[in-house]
Motif scaffolding. Structure first.
Motif, mmCIF file in Angstrom:
data_model
loop_
_atom_site.group_PDB
_atom_site.id
_atom_site.type_symbol
_atom_site.label_atom_id
_atom_site.label_comp_id
_atom_site.label_asym_id
_atom_site.label_seq_id
_atom_site.Cartn_x
_atom_site.Cartn_y
_atom_site.Cartn_z
ATOM 1 N N ARG A 1 0.816 -1.208 0.000
ATOM 2 C CA ARG A 1 0.000 0.000 0.000
ATOM 3 C C ARG A 1 0.860 1.273 0.000
ATOM 4 O O ARG A 1 0.710 2.156 0.836
ATOM 5 C CB ARG A 1 -0.963 -0.008 1.199
ATOM 6 C CG ARG A 1 -1.900 -1.219 1.113
ATOM 7 C CD ARG A 1 -3.194 -0.998 1.844
ATOM 8 N NE ARG A 1 -3.082 -1.109 3.274
ATOM 9 C CZ ARG A 1 -4.125 -1.053 4.100
ATOM 10 N NH1 ARG A 1 -5.331 -0.900 3.623
ATOM 11 N NH2 ARG A 1 -3.947 -1.177 5.387
ATOM 12 N N PHE B 1 -6.351 -10.916 -6.771
ATOM 13 C CA PHE B 1 -6.507 -10.062 -5.584
ATOM 14 C C PHE B 1 -7.908 -9.458 -5.570
ATOM 15 O O PHE B 1 -8.399 -9.000 -6.594
ATOM 16 C CB PHE B 1 -5.455 -8.951 -5.622
ATOM 17 C CG PHE B 1 -5.596 -7.932 -4.534
ATOM 18 C CD1 PHE B 1 -5.030 -8.146 -3.292
ATOM 19 C CD2 PHE B 1 -6.295 -6.755 -4.754
ATOM 20 C CE1 PHE B 1 -5.157 -7.195 -2.278
ATOM 21 C CE2 PHE B 1 -6.430 -5.806 -3.751
ATOM 22 C CZ PHE B 1 -5.857 -6.028 -2.506
ATOM 23 N N VAL B 2 -8.545 -9.450 -4.412
ATOM 24 C CA VAL B 2 -9.863 -8.827 -4.317
ATOM 25 C C VAL B 2 -9.777 -7.532 -3.506
ATOM 26 O O VAL B 2 -10.100 -6.461 -3.992
ATOM 27 C CB VAL B 2 -10.898 -9.797 -3.702
ATOM 28 C CG1 VAL B 2 -12.259 -9.114 -3.551
ATOM 29 C CG2 VAL B 2 -11.029 -11.064 -4.536
ATOM 30 N N GLU B 3 -9.317 -7.647 -2.268
ATOM 31 C CA GLU B 3 -9.247 -6.437 -1.432
ATOM 32 C C GLU B 3 -8.435 -6.707 -0.167
ATOM 33 O O GLU B 3 -8.185 -7.844 0.202
ATOM 34 C CB GLU B 3 -10.660 -6.000 -1.010
ATOM 35 C CG GLU B 3 -11.371 -7.092 -0.202
ATOM 36 C CD GLU B 3 -12.760 -6.703 0.269
ATOM 37 O OE1 GLU B 3 -13.102 -5.513 0.231
ATOM 38 O OE2 GLU B 3 -13.501 -7.613 0.685
ATOM 39 N N PHE B 4 -8.031 -5.609 0.462
ATOM 40 C CA PHE B 4 -7.453 -5.702 1.800
ATOM 41 C C PHE B 4 -8.577 -5.524 2.812
ATOM 42 O O PHE B 4 -9.516 -4.760 2.564
ATOM 43 C CB PHE B 4 -6.417 -4.592 2.024
ATOM 44 C CG PHE B 4 -5.136 -4.801 1.272
ATOM 45 C CD1 PHE B 4 -4.355 -5.922 1.490
ATOM 46 C CD2 PHE B 4 -4.703 -3.854 0.331
ATOM 47 C CE1 PHE B 4 -3.156 -6.102 0.804
ATOM 48 C CE2 PHE B 4 -3.506 -4.033 -0.357
ATOM 49 C CZ PHE B 4 -2.735 -5.165 -0.122
ATOM 50 N N VAL B 5 -8.473 -6.206 3.928
ATOM 51 C CA VAL B 5 -9.470 -6.058 4.987
ATOM 52 C C VAL B 5 -8.729 -5.708 6.276
ATOM 53 O O VAL B 5 -7.809 -6.412 6.674
ATOM 54 C CB VAL B 5 -10.238 -7.387 5.215
ATOM 55 C CG1 VAL B 5 -11.366 -7.196 6.225
ATOM 56 C CG2 VAL B 5 -10.772 -7.948 3.908
ATOM 57 N N GLU B 6 -9.127 -4.587 6.891
ATOM 58 C CA GLU B 6 -8.552 -4.216 8.194
ATOM 59 C C GLU B 6 -9.236 -5.085 9.235
ATOM 60 O O GLU B 6 -10.453 -5.086 9.331
ATOM 61 C CB GLU B 6 -8.871 -2.762 8.563
ATOM 62 C CG GLU B 6 -8.240 -1.688 7.763
ATOM 63 C CD GLU B 6 -6.750 -1.490 7.943
ATOM 64 O OE1 GLU B 6 -6.175 -2.029 8.910
ATOM 65 O OE2 GLU B 6 -6.183 -0.787 7.106
ATOM 66 N N ASN B 7 -8.465 -5.760 9.994
ATOM 67 C CA ASN B 7 -9.065 -6.682 10.942
ATOM 68 C C ASN B 7 -8.754 -6.296 12.376
ATOM 69 O O ASN B 7 -9.216 -6.905 13.311
ATOM 70 C CB ASN B 7 -8.534 -8.089 10.628
ATOM 71 C CG ASN B 7 -9.338 -9.168 11.269
ATOM 72 O OD1 ASN B 7 -10.338 -8.895 11.922
ATOM 73 N ND2 ASN B 7 -8.904 -10.390 11.118
ATOM 74 N N GLY B 8 -7.943 -5.270 12.516
ATOM 75 C CA GLY B 8 -7.431 -4.991 13.856
ATOM 76 C C GLY B 8 -8.071 -3.812 14.572
ATOM 77 O O GLY B 8 -7.726 -3.495 15.700
ATOM 78 N N SER C 1 0.914 -10.188 13.738
ATOM 79 C CA SER C 1 -0.350 -10.119 13.011
ATOM 80 C C SER C 1 -1.390 -9.352 13.815
ATOM 81 O O SER C 1 -2.520 -9.169 13.373
ATOM 82 C CB SER C 1 -0.851 -11.522 12.665
ATOM 83 O OG SER C 1 -0.875 -12.339 13.809
#
Ligand code: FAD
Lengths: 320, 259
Positions: free
Chosen positions: A12, A189-196, A256
């Protein structure tokens, strides 16, 4: 002389820290071996990175193609393989990261080169290359010798080397054309996902009370929550607690999860796997409570308590 | 969906004082208790969940001695259809050699998906899965935290660093290395394991496979295993729990996080 390759990790629009840590070590290795240092920059619209990389390497090999916009182990592997065939690097360094985990083992099969993963150090002994690693979750160290080969692949643990530039290098930029077409990608690739993200930000907390698998049962978590409330600390945890869904992801400390920098980090029943320790290197004072006197966490803690946490928690509650 | 899961039996080393073995090439494993590698438990569970949705078969494979069949029985108890043990005999294999052997055996089987754990708890190498994928020429992804199978592809989630994940679509057949937390491995009763003991485990001898010396020759070898070098380490707080508690509270005050 054959070069040392360092794969630039970026995501990114930013070069990741591991890149400069690898470059720090590669700088050392190049002195011992007299090899030039080449960074390999693969991606799309990566020219802004050149400025940041200049001076770090003798050569910057740039492979820029729209298909390479997002990391794809299959395609990156093909590019690296072509570059390895052309430039014959003696050592190729990658991060022990989500990139390296997917890329390095496949590349080792493709090139036939020996691979040592998650290296804490890389030694050269005459013409022999050796790696220092850990096993059993950090409870022992191993010295691994790599079979004599035209090239070696190593993945490097984040934080193992300091990102220090020992000298200015000329940083000659080579826009590299590929000799062969890239294969059809098998991954899209589809997308980034914020998981935090969540309602609290443990990265901002001054005092973290962190709990690990040593807590045993979900019910016992109440004890730690009560303690955090009484002591005015913020609750955080190691990965297994999140895996079990006992706490949401935004509490997780580590590679992670989140990197934290509290004044005090109180670790309860956490063994100290490197993925966890990587998240607490910025902590001021680490106090660890663990039943196992040989738990790796005691190697980084400032204060240690070898005891059952179920004896310490009630005692603490009684005193506050 | 035919799924193959590669699993490993590993020693449990927490709260154990590890001793270095006489030849200094490994720890002394003899006093240790063994279990299924944690990450593989998630891989097996994921296979069972996919099978519950789409049908098909699950085959669990391990490379090891007869004692290692214990983990295959556990796999059989949670819903694996077939189990296979590859017996290496006295042959020492490194990660590359293991992937070579696994791929040779898997090549003869039918599969849409191969799952392994991200890494093994003992050697922490995190290489067997992806190496095996490459030996078989398969698409692969590491550190997978979600799988939704759709026709001949799978929408997957892969864990990156700093709480970031990536969603992508991967065409099948493929190999995925499974990260902890992707599911909740089901409880396996002792009864279940006992029942599974009656199911057969197929054994394949390494010597029966069509592999050359070069395929199996280690590319890395452990020269020495040693206990971590001494560091300054932590100041140990000792005494009765109440004294320890007082000392911790004093420290918290001293460090300015408590008044
Ligand atoms: C790609 C990847 C990314 C990862 N990212 C992260 C991450 O971001 N964060 C993270 O934490 N992990 C991460 N991990 C997982 C990591 O490798 C470890 O598995 C994890 O950190 C272990 O958590 P733990 O210390 O709580 O559990 P364990 O390792 O199981 O340790 C539990 C400890 O509790 C002690 N204990 C048990 N009972 C008691 C008691 N009654 N009193 C006192 N002590 C007790 C034991 O002695 C032991 O030391 C990652 C792994 C991978 C492969």
């Amino acid at each position: 002389m054959n070069p040392i390759f360092v794969l630039v990790e970026h995501r990114r629009g930013k070069i990741r820290d591991i890149t400069f840590e690898m470059l720090g070590k590669a700088g050392d290795l190049s002195h011992w071996q007299g090899c030039p240092l080449t960074v390999v920059l693969i991606g799309w619209e990566v020219t802004p990175f050149l400025q940041e990389l200049s001076g770090w390497a003798d050569t910057i090999l740039v492979v820029e193609k729209e298909e390479l916009k997002n990391f794809d182990a299959g395609l990156y592997q093909e590019v690296l393989h072509q570059l390895i065939q052309e430039y014959r690097p003696c050592i190729t360094l990658m991060g022990q990261t989500s990139w390296g985990l997917d890329l390095a083992p496949a590349l080792a099969v493709k090139t036939g080169f020996p691979l040592a993963t998650d290296c804490l150090d890389i030694l050269t002994d005459g013409d022999q290359v050796k790696a220092i690693r850990q096993a059993y979750g950090g409870k022992v160290f191993t010295r691994v010798a790599l079979k004599k080969s035209a090239g070696y692949l190593m993945t490097v643990r984040a934080g193992a080397f300091s990102p220090e530039k020992t000298e200015e290098r000329k940083g000659e930029i080579i826009k590299q054309e590929l000799k062969a077409d890239l294969p059809e990608p098998r991954r899209r690739f589809v997308e980034f996902v914020e998981n935090g993200a969540g309602e609290i930000d443990i990265a901002q907390a001054e005092f973290l009370i962190s709990v690990g698998r040593g807590i045993g049962e979900e019910e016992n978590l109440t004890l730690v929550k009560d303690l955090a409330q009484s002591l005015g600390g913020v609750l955080s945890c190691s990965r297994p607690i999140v895996d079990k869904k006992w706490l949401p992801k935004f509490h997780q400390v580590g590679t992670s999860g989140k990197s934290v920098k509290p004044k005090v980090y109180l670790a309860l029943g956490i063994s100290g796997a490197f993925q966890h320790l990587a998240g607490i290197s910025g902590a001021g004072t680490v106090i660890a409570v663990n039943k196992d006197p040989k738990a790796p966490i005691f190697r980084v803690a400032d204060y240690g308590v070898v005891e059952d946490l179920f004896k310490i928690l009630p005692a603490l509650m009684e005193k506050v | 969906m035919d799924i193959i899961v590669c699993v490993k039996r590993v020693p449990f080393t927490q709260e154990v004082d590890l001793e270095i073995g006489q030849d200094k090439k490994d720890i002394d494993r003899s006093p240790l208790v063994y279990a299924l590698n944690d990450w593989d438990g998630y891989a097996i569970e994921e296979a069972v969940l996919i099978k519950e949705q789409f049908g098909g078969t699950i085959t669990a494979i391990t490379l090891g001695s007869e004692d290692d069949e214990e983990v295959l029985r556990r796999c059989l108890a949670v819903g694996t259809d077939k189990a296979m043990r590859i017996d290496p005999g006295s042959r020492e294999l490194d990660g590359y050699g293991i992937s070579r052997v696994l791929s040779e055996v898997i090549r003869g089987l039918s599969f849409d998906l191969i799952l392994t754990g991200v890494q093994a708890e003992d050697d922490n190498q995190a290489m067997i899965g992806i190496m095996t994928a490459e030996q078989l020429g398969l698409a692969h992804a590491a550190v997978v935290t979600g799988i939704e199978v759709k026709d001949q592809s799978a929408l997957i989630r892969c864990e990156l660093e700093d709480g970031l994940e990536e969603r992508s679509i991967l065409s099948l057949p493929a190999l995925l290395t499974i990260q902890s937390g992707i599911n909740e491995p089901r409880y396996v009763s002792l009864m279940g394991i006992k029942k599974a003991a009656k199911k057969g485990i197929e054994t394949v001898l390494l010597t029966d496979l069509n592999l050359t010396e070069e395929d199996l020759a280690p590319r890395t070898h452990i020269e020495e295993v040693y206990l971590p070098p001494d560091t300054e380490g932590a100041d140990m707080i000792i005494g009765e729990p109440s004294r320890i508690a007082e000392e911790i509270l004093r420290l918290l005050k001293e460090k300015g996080v408590r008044t």
